[in-house]
Design a protein around this motif. Sequence first.
Motif, short mmCIF file in Angstrom:
data_model
loop_
_atom_site.label_atom_id
_atom_site.label_comp_id
_atom_site.label_asym_id
_atom_site.label_seq_id
_atom_site.Cartn_x
_atom_site.Cartn_y
_atom_site.Cartn_z
N ALA A 1 1.14 -1.71 0.03
CA ALA A 1 0.09 -0.11 0.23
C ALA A 1 1.25 1.38 -0.79
O ALA A 1 0.50 2.38 -0.61
CB ALA A 1 -0.75 0.03 1.05
N ALA A 2 1.85 1.29 0.62
CA ALA A 2 3.16 2.44 1.11
C ALA A 2 3.84 2.83 -0.58
O ALA A 2 3.41 3.83 -1.32
CB ALA A 2 4.11 2.11 2.35
N SER B 1 1.03 4.00 -2.61
CA SER B 1 0.27 5.29 -2.87
C SER B 1 1.61 6.17 -3.32
O SER B 1 1.54 7.79 -3.45
CB SER B 1 0.30 5.78 -1.71
N ILE B 2 2.77 6.12 -3.47
CA ILE B 2 3.77 6.47 -3.83
C ILE B 2 4.73 6.80 -6.07
O ILE B 2 4.45 7.01 -6.31
CB ILE B 2 5.80 6.10 -3.43
N ARG C 1 1.44 6.07 -7.79
CA ARG C 1 -0.31 5.66 -7.63
C ARG C 1 -0.54 5.98 -9.44
O ARG C 1 -1.36 5.60 -10.06
CB ARG C 1 -0.63 6.33 -7.43
#
Length: 82
Positions: free
Chosen positions: A59-60, A63-64, A66
């Motif tokens: 998920a991290a 998010s970076i 995207r």
Amino acid sequence: MSGSILAACLWAVTATLIAMLPSRDRHWRAAYGLIAAGIPILGWVTYENGPWTGLMVLAAGASILRWPLIYLWRWLRRRAAD
């Protein structure tokens, strides 16, 4: 802290620093490199720390990175509509 978590944190810091630099191709070459480096790190984190930690790191990373994911999603939707 395990080596895999340390590598994932280093990957995130590197991605953040790359995002701060100017780029003519809107960072696509850097994104390809980050994806190529991030997949083995994600596997390593999941192997050493379990699937829940792997999902958090995924998920991290998502998010970076995207925009590549958004373009992938759009491409998959177009392919499914054809």
